[in-house]
Enzyme design. Structure first.
Site, PDB file in Angstrom:
ATOM      1  N   TYR A 202       0.852  -1.181   0.000  1.00 47.37           N
ATOM      2  CA  TYR A 202       0.000   0.000   0.000  1.00 47.37           C
ATOM      3  C   TYR A 202       0.895   1.239   0.000  1.00 47.37           C
ATOM      4  O   TYR A 202       1.992   1.225   0.541  1.00 47.37           O
ATOM      5  CB  TYR A 202      -0.895   0.021   1.241  1.00 47.37           C
ATOM      6  CG  TYR A 202      -1.937  -1.072   1.263  1.00 47.37           C
ATOM      7  CD1 TYR A 202      -3.201  -0.861   0.723  1.00 47.37           C
ATOM      8  CD2 TYR A 202      -1.658  -2.320   1.820  1.00 47.37           C
ATOM      9  CE1 TYR A 202      -4.162  -1.866   0.736  1.00 47.37           C
ATOM     10  CE2 TYR A 202      -2.614  -3.325   1.845  1.00 47.37           C
ATOM     11  CZ  TYR A 202      -3.857  -3.096   1.298  1.00 47.37           C
ATOM     12  OH  TYR A 202      -4.801  -4.089   1.310  1.00 47.37           O
ATOM     13  N   ASP A 307      -7.162 -11.372  -0.378  1.00 51.29           N
ATOM     14  CA  ASP A 307      -6.668 -10.946   0.930  1.00 51.29           C
ATOM     15  C   ASP A 307      -7.250  -9.590   1.295  1.00 51.29           C
ATOM     16  O   ASP A 307      -7.765  -8.862   0.450  1.00 51.29           O
ATOM     17  CB  ASP A 307      -5.141 -10.875   0.917  1.00 51.29           C
ATOM     18  CG  ASP A 307      -4.617  -9.960  -0.192  1.00 51.29           C
ATOM     19  OD1 ASP A 307      -5.145 -10.053  -1.321  1.00 51.29           O
ATOM     20  OD2 ASP A 307      -3.705  -9.156   0.056  1.00 51.29           O
ATOM     21  N   ASP A 308      -7.122  -9.251   2.570  1.00 46.87           N
ATOM     22  CA  ASP A 308      -7.525  -7.941   3.090  1.00 46.87           C
ATOM     23  C   ASP A 308      -8.973  -7.605   2.747  1.00 46.87           C
ATOM     24  O   ASP A 308      -9.300  -6.477   2.353  1.00 46.87           O
ATOM     25  CB  ASP A 308      -6.583  -6.839   2.570  1.00 46.87           C
ATOM     26  CG  ASP A 308      -5.149  -7.063   3.025  1.00 46.87           C
ATOM     27  OD1 ASP A 308      -4.946  -7.826   3.984  1.00 46.87           O
ATOM     28  OD2 ASP A 308      -4.237  -6.488   2.422  1.00 46.87           O
ATOM     29  N   ILE A 309      -9.834  -8.613   2.873  1.00 45.18           N
ATOM     30  CA  ILE A 309     -11.272  -8.410   2.683  1.00 45.18           C
ATOM     31  C   ILE A 309     -11.997  -9.103   3.831  1.00 45.18           C
ATOM     32  O   ILE A 309     -11.407  -9.894   4.576  1.00 45.18           O
ATOM     33  CB  ILE A 309     -11.773  -8.979   1.336  1.00 45.18           C
ATOM     34  CG1 ILE A 309     -11.540 -10.503   1.274  1.00 45.18           C
ATOM     35  CG2 ILE A 309     -11.093  -8.286   0.167  1.00 45.18           C
ATOM     36  CD1 ILE A 309     -12.171 -11.173   0.080  1.00 45.18           C
ATOM     37  N   TYR A 362      -4.373 -15.847   5.151  1.00 44.78           N
ATOM     38  CA  TYR A 362      -3.094 -16.082   4.482  1.00 44.78           C
ATOM     39  C   TYR A 362      -1.916 -16.078   5.436  1.00 44.78           C
ATOM     40  O   TYR A 362      -0.778 -16.207   5.003  1.00 44.78           O
ATOM     41  CB  TYR A 362      -2.865 -15.010   3.412  1.00 44.78           C
ATOM     42  CG  TYR A 362      -2.897 -13.579   3.929  1.00 44.78           C
ATOM     43  CD1 TYR A 362      -1.795 -13.015   4.557  1.00 44.78           C
ATOM     44  CD2 TYR A 362      -4.035 -12.802   3.796  1.00 44.78           C
ATOM     45  CE1 TYR A 362      -1.830 -11.716   5.041  1.00 44.78           C
ATOM     46  CE2 TYR A 362      -4.082 -11.503   4.270  1.00 44.78           C
ATOM     47  CZ  TYR A 362      -2.981 -10.965   4.902  1.00 44.78           C
ATOM     48  OH  TYR A 362      -3.020  -9.683   5.382  1.00 44.78           O
TER      49      TYR A 362
END
Length: 896
Positions: A202, A307-309, A362
């Site tokens: 990010y 990922d990241d959801i 993950y």
């Protein structure tokens, strides 16, 4: 999120089909453990100084040498890899050859001949005592230099390209022919099929130019995978259904073409999880249509990161109706979508590499309904990505990788979150790849690293990742780190020293917990030997390193990436050298010089802390350089000066908790309630914040002010206050629960040097400490005048901290005086008055009262005045100002 070249697609698919869960097969005929040759001939073994990086699996020297002749002939097989041939010819010219020609056979005479693949290379390898490529896995190669010839041959086209990369490193750089090249025999292959980088951080994305440069770097380091997954590309995430604008698609095609030319597989990673409806035919069609546009420009490897959801909230009602609720339902839904992509797109596109996915879970190996659903329902040839145990795993072991393969039921491709720094944007992470067990690559389909926001600065760490992934058995983190620095410095000795000093000052991370190990060792050695000249040389090298790099480093991108850290490094070098001079002046008893140096330090430290990294939102983030080493050295020098003056100075804070961004632990002792220490993680049972008072002394009221506006619950929910005189034996002062503000009066006569607040239970909230203070019973008060200017106070002249100062609002009136009164009369050998540099002599008469009578000791002599105190316990000290003098300023009045 990463994969391999089309040329090896069949080999990889076969490998995935036959690799057992217990390990990866080595090359046929291998006699050593784990499929490697039983011996590693010098200089290929770890630490042997091989010129080839990554270190080959087998390399040995011959007794002869080869001369680079003015004209060199290259004899290549008809289908030899074009990129490999171009690299061979370029390397020969850089080695001094005036003319490089291609021919169908070797000419007569003594000129150098280079054979690339084919029967000529195979024959020459045999004649030079080298084994050929039979039995090697994909991307393996053989290379031999000797008897006036060079031969290189790859198991496949990528192997030939890697052989050419190794030859490039063996050849010298010369402007004219005649260079001698040592006879060498290499037989080499990778430890794991996939090795590369995932642009998955990010923050500020890499530029197109930087991405092209990175692909060149990967090819040179035998990395074969680049995963395109920048979080800011809206067409990968928020707008994943929409087609790319033509201009952006053109840039991606340029990346794909460059990757292919460097034998790097470009992987396109589409992240639909924020809005996808797993059961929707329309969404499946949108996803595969997007993949088709990338296929049309040459992409052959695809990934679907999930990922990241959240997987507890569906994006459409149909998914709840179809799959139900909970983690198992989420795994089933994801497997359903991925299987359709795999069967309806990947399987129908010959030449496509196996599909990759990133699971929502993950970061661990704990069995769960979600993982079970993936293990049992996801097509077996889909690669699963995994970060290790933890989002940023400090260590990664063979046992953990086996557990991951077992719990996910699929081949594992690691997404290793190093050297990524999007969670610590105030740092450059320039240490080596570390904490990964030998033998790990055998358990994996591959290894990919998530790099920093700064592409060029990532090269040091990525060099070490490439070394480990290719040959983990020979990997030495420190040796690889040194080689990466030397390579980036272009082999220039002065540039290498400067870059090493800078990288050392930006070394620490979750994988490398010690900050600035070489600098810290130099400071420790100074503490033992007292050799100030040696330490000063080290600090001068650090101070000068940014200028040397800006003048000599060829990779200008590194300078752009590191600009604020380079500036901070120089400034910290100046501050640390000044602190060293302060230590030496204090030791020598040169009080006036020591005070002069001491006054410079606060501004030097402020300057060193002033440099900022500006992120993509415009936020200015103060950068850290050698934190915990340089700042501690400066603080310790000031503390030593305080002790020499006879004062304790401001307490020193410490903690075992990580720090969030620049909210350093020193902020809880700075006297400013608006600043604060903020931990970077939730306290566990036993976590603490601590004060060192520098000397045992009576304890007054202890105050612990926690939490802040916007974070009202960031405090120790359950804790205990403790004190100690030796830092070993701790006594309980008070316990507290559910209180962000704690204030305790110790029993009369309580003395200690150390105070700490310790968590007695683990909690979810982080910790904010605005101020952690302790009052003392041996205090001195100040009264009189002139009155203090705004922002100053009379008490600053007697607060035990020379960094603060009483500044008068006006000049003194006739007879006006500053009077300092200790709580109890105090016996002292001297009275010392510290004032700013340039303060005039004769500005005040210094008097003490003993036995109820005033006695004149002398007058102020300048910035530093020390006067013998005479006999008797001192009841008061008075500075009687000379009328008409400038507005007085006093840093500290000290009885010692």
């Amino acid at each position: 999120m990463h994969r391999k070249r089309t040329a090896s697609a069949t080999a990889l698919a076969l490998a995935l089909a036959v690799i057992p869960l217990t390990g990866m097969a080595g090359p046929p005929g291998a006699t050593g453990p784990a499929g490697r040759e039983a011996t590693r001939d010098s200089p290929g073994a770890a630490g042997s100084g091989s010129a080839v990086s990554p270190t080959p699996q087998s390399v040995r020297s011959r007794s002869d040498r080869v001369t680079v002749t003015p004209s060199v002939t290259v004899v290549a097989a008809p289908k030899a890899d074009a990129a490999a041939l171009a690299l061979v010819e370029k390397s020969l010219k850089e080695a001094g050859a005036d003319r490089v020609v291609r021919a169908g056979r070797a000419p007569g005479g003594k000129q150098l001949t280079v054979y690339v693949d084919g029967t000529g290379a195979a024959r020459t390898l045999r004649e030079l005592g080298a084994r050929g490529t039979d039995g090697l896995p994909a991307e393996g190669y053989a290379l031999a230099v000797g008897e006036g010839r060079i031969a290189l041959s790859g198991k496949d086209v990528t192997g030939t390209y890697y052989a050419a990369q190794s030859l490039r490193q063996l050849l010298p750089h010369r402007e004219r022919p005649g260079a001698q090249v040592r006879g060498t025999v290499v037989r080499d292959w990778p430890a794991t099929p996939l090795r590369g980088v995932i642009e998955g951080f990010y923050g500020t994305p890499w530029s197109h130019r930087a991405r092209l440069d990175q692909l060149d770097f990967y090819g040179a380091h035998k990395m074969n995978l680049y995963v395109y997954s920048p979080k800011d590309d809206a067409y990968l995430r928020e707008k994943w259904r929409d087609p790319y604008p033509a201009e952006q698609l053109t840039q991606i095609k340029e990346l794909v073409d460059r990757a292919r030319a460097r034998h790097v597989e470009f992987t396109y990673a589409l992240s639909p999880g924020l809005s996808v409806c797993y059961s929707s035919d329309a969404d499946l069609k949108a996803l595969t249509a997007k993949f088709q546009t990338l296929w049309d420009i040459g992409v052959r490897t695809f990934a679907v990161p999930l990922d990241d959801i959240s997987y507890t909230d569906w994006n459409c009602a149909a998914d709840k109706d179809t799959f139900g609720t909970g983690g198992g339902a989420a795994g089933t839904a994801q497997a359903h979508l991925l299987n359709r992509v795999n069967q309806e797109f990947i399987a129908k596109h010959p030449g496509a590499e196996p599909l990759q996915m990133v699971p929502t879970e993950y970061y661990d190996v704990k069995p769960s309904p979600y993982k079970k659903a993936l293990a049992t329902q996801l097509d077996g040839n889909v690669l699963v990505e995994w970060t290790g145990v933890g989002v940023i795993a400090p260590t990664m072991t063979v046992a953990q990788a086996r557990q991951a393969r077992e719990v996910f039921g699929h081949q594992i491709l690691t997404w290793d979150n190093y050297p990524v720094n999007d969670y610590v944007t105030n740092r450059l992470l320039l240490g080596p790849f570390n904490g990964r067990e030998k033998g790990l690559p055998e358990q994996l389909a591959g290894i990919t690293a998530n790099p920093m926001i700064q592409p060029a600065a990532s090269k040091i760490a990525l060099h070490t990742v490439a070394d480990y992934a290719w040959n983990d058995r020979a990997y030495d983190a420190r040796a690889s780190w040194g080689a990466a620095i030397e390579e980036l410095a272009g082999g220039d000795a002065r540039t290498t020293r400067a870059l090493r000093a800078f990288a050392d000052a930006n070394y620490s991370s979750s994988l490398n917990p010690q900050q600035a190990p070489e600098l810290a060792a130099a400071i420790k050695e100074f503490g033992t030997s007292g050799d100030a000249r040696r330490l000063d040389a080290t600090l001068r090298g650090l101070q000068d390193a940014p200028a040397v790099l800006r003048d000599r480093l060829a990779d200008r991108g590194f300078l752009d990436d590191g600009e604020p850290w380079l500036d901070a490094t120089h400034a910290w070098g100046v501050a640390a050298r000044t602190a060293l001079r302060l230590i030496e002046a204090t030791k020598a008893g040169d009080d006036a010089k020591a005070w002069q140096l001491r006054q410079r330090i606060p501004e030097l430290v402020r300057s060193a802390k002033s440099f900022v990294y500006v992120d993509m939102t415009g936020k200015k983030i103060p950068v850290l350089v050698a934190d915990g080493v340089l700042d501690t050295f400066v603080e310790d020098a000031v503390a030593a000066h305080d002790r020499a003056l006879g004062i304790t100075g401001r307490p020193k804070g410490s903690t075992d908790l990580s720090v969030y961004q620049d909210n350093a632990v020193s902020r809880m002792t700075d006297g400013d309630d608006a600043t604060y220490f903020w931990s970077g993680a939730a306290p566990q049972a036993g976590s603490y914040v601590e004060l060192d008072l520098h000397a045992e002394r009576p304890l007054g009221t202890v105050t612990l002010a926690m939490a802040k506006t916007g974070s009202p619950d960031d405090y120790l929910q359950h804790g205990v206050l403790e004190y100690s005189s030796d830092h070993k034996n701790w006594q309980r002062l008070a316990t507290f629960d559910g209180k962000a503000e704690v204030s305790v009066d110790p029993p009369a006569g309580t003395k200690a040097r150390y105070l700490r607040a310790r968590a007695t239970q683990a909690q979810d909230n982080w910790l904010v400490v605005r101020e952690f203070t302790v009052a003392g019973s041996d205090r001195t008060t100040a009264a009189g005048g002139p009155p203090a200017a705004e922002g100053s106070a009379l008490r600053s002249a007697v607060d035990g901290d020379p960094a603060t100062a009483y500044r008068a609002a006006r000049a003194a009136h006739p007879g006006e005086a500053l009077e300092c009164t200790p709580d109890t009369p105090r016996t002292a050998r001297s009275v010392t008055v510290l004032r700013p540099q340039g303060a005039p002599a004769g500005a005040a008469k210094v008097e003490v009262r003993t036995g109820g009578a005033w006695h004149t000791l002398g007058t102020l002599s300048g910035a530093y005045t020390r006067l013998a105190a005479g006999e008797g316990a001192i009841e008061n000290v008075r500075l009687t100002w000379r009328a008409g003098s400038a507005a007085p300023e006093v840093n500290e009045v000290i009885l010692h």
